[in-house]
Write a protein that holds these residues in place. Structure first.
Motif, PDB file in Angstrom:
ATOM      1  N   LEU A  77      17.305 -50.785 -16.470  1.00  0.00           N
ATOM      2  CA  LEU A  77      16.065 -50.014 -16.374  1.00  0.00           C
ATOM      3  C   LEU A  77      14.863 -50.944 -16.234  1.00  0.00           C
ATOM      4  CD1 LEU A  77      14.666 -47.288 -16.350  1.00  0.00           C
ATOM      5  CD2 LEU A  77      14.704 -47.326 -18.859  1.00  0.00           C
ATOM      6  N   LEU A  78      14.870 -52.054 -16.944  1.00  0.00           N
ATOM      7  CA  LEU A  78      13.792 -53.037 -16.801  1.00  0.00           C
ATOM      8  C   LEU A  78      13.775 -53.629 -15.396  1.00  0.00           C
ATOM      9  CD1 LEU A  78      14.099 -54.758 -20.280  1.00  0.00           C
ATOM     10  CD2 LEU A  78      12.132 -53.428 -19.456  1.00  0.00           C
ATOM     11  N   ARG A  81      12.223 -51.097 -13.128  1.00  0.00           N
ATOM     12  CA  ARG A  81      10.769 -51.106 -13.337  1.00  0.00           C
ATOM     13  C   ARG A  81      10.122 -52.284 -12.610  1.00  0.00           C
ATOM     14  NH1 ARG A  81       6.261 -54.180 -14.774  1.00  0.00           N
ATOM     15  NH2 ARG A  81       4.802 -52.943 -15.932  1.00  0.00           N
ATOM     16  N   LEU A 104      13.765 -47.651 -26.847  1.00  0.00           N
ATOM     17  CA  LEU A 104      12.571 -48.133 -26.141  1.00  0.00           C
ATOM     18  C   LEU A 104      11.482 -48.514 -27.128  1.00  0.00           C
ATOM     19  CD1 LEU A 104      12.404 -45.645 -23.133  1.00  0.00           C
ATOM     20  CD2 LEU A 104      13.553 -47.870 -23.271  1.00  0.00           C
ATOM     21  N   TYR A 112       5.512 -50.645 -21.700  1.00  0.00           N
ATOM     22  CA  TYR A 112       5.704 -51.527 -20.544  1.00  0.00           C
ATOM     23  C   TYR A 112       6.369 -50.767 -19.397  1.00  0.00           C
ATOM     24  CZ  TYR A 112       7.768 -55.199 -17.650  1.00  0.00           C
ATOM     25  OH  TYR A 112       8.157 -55.980 -16.587  1.00  0.00           O
ATOM     26  N   LEU A 113       7.411 -50.003 -19.701  1.00  0.00           N
ATOM     27  CA  LEU A 113       8.130 -49.275 -18.658  1.00  0.00           C
ATOM     28  C   LEU A 113       7.245 -48.260 -17.957  1.00  0.00           C
ATOM     29  CD1 LEU A 113      11.566 -48.682 -20.385  1.00  0.00           C
ATOM     30  CD2 LEU A 113      11.164 -50.017 -18.308  1.00  0.00           C
ATOM     31  N   THR A 114       6.363 -47.621 -18.695  1.00  0.00           N
ATOM     32  CA  THR A 114       5.551 -46.540 -18.125  1.00  0.00           C
ATOM     33  C   THR A 114       4.125 -46.961 -17.788  1.00  0.00           C
ATOM     34  OG1 THR A 114       5.007 -45.751 -20.347  1.00  0.00           O
ATOM     35  CG2 THR A 114       6.915 -44.751 -19.260  1.00  0.00           C
TER      36      THR A 114
END
Length: 143
Positions: A77-78, A81, A104, A112-114
């Protein structure tokens, strides 16, 4: 004795237009499915760029049917991103199960992800299609 029964993993495009892509993730995102998830996402982004040009700004991931998520899933997922932000695409995480939200939060990557992406803000983003076009290989179909 309890036996582990792996859940079928799938990634499905629910809606798409030039500026937004909505994707549903179902099953277990873990060591076994992480590479398929990454390649499928990178191929989706590349195909979207080929069809619409570098106009995609929002990638919405729906986690409502996610059954399990481990550190391998987090790593993938990172990576998604990182590729998305390089192309000026922001991630949106919808319907997070408690176990995903907790991971998360504990790892400190939720914000950070969003974080909102700014087109052209990252040095490696020459263009959206080049930033998302190199998936490093062919994607295995995810069913």
């Amino acid at each position: 004795m309890t036996r582990y029964q792996p859940t079928e993993f799938s990634v499905t495009v629910c809606a798409a237009d030039a500026r937004a892509l909505r994707v549903a993730v179902r099953g277990d995102l873990d060591y076994d499915s992480g590479d398929d998830f990454a390649l499928t996402m990178f191929d989706m982004l590349r195909e979207h760029a080929e069809e619409h040009g570098p106009t995609l700004r929002d990638l919405h991931l729906d986690w409502a049917e996610l059954n399990a998520f481990d550190s391998s899933g987090l790593s993938v997922l990172l990576g998604v991103r990182r590729r998305a932000h390089a192309a000026g695409i922001s991630l949106h995480l919808h319907h997070q199960p408690e176990f995903l939200a907790r991971m998360l939060h504990v790892t400190g990557v939720a914000d950070y992800l969003t974080q909102r992406a700014r087109p052209g803000a990252e040095p490696e983003s020459a263009s959206a299609s080049s930033a998302i076009g190199d998936s490093g290989g062919e994607a295995a179909p995810v069913s």
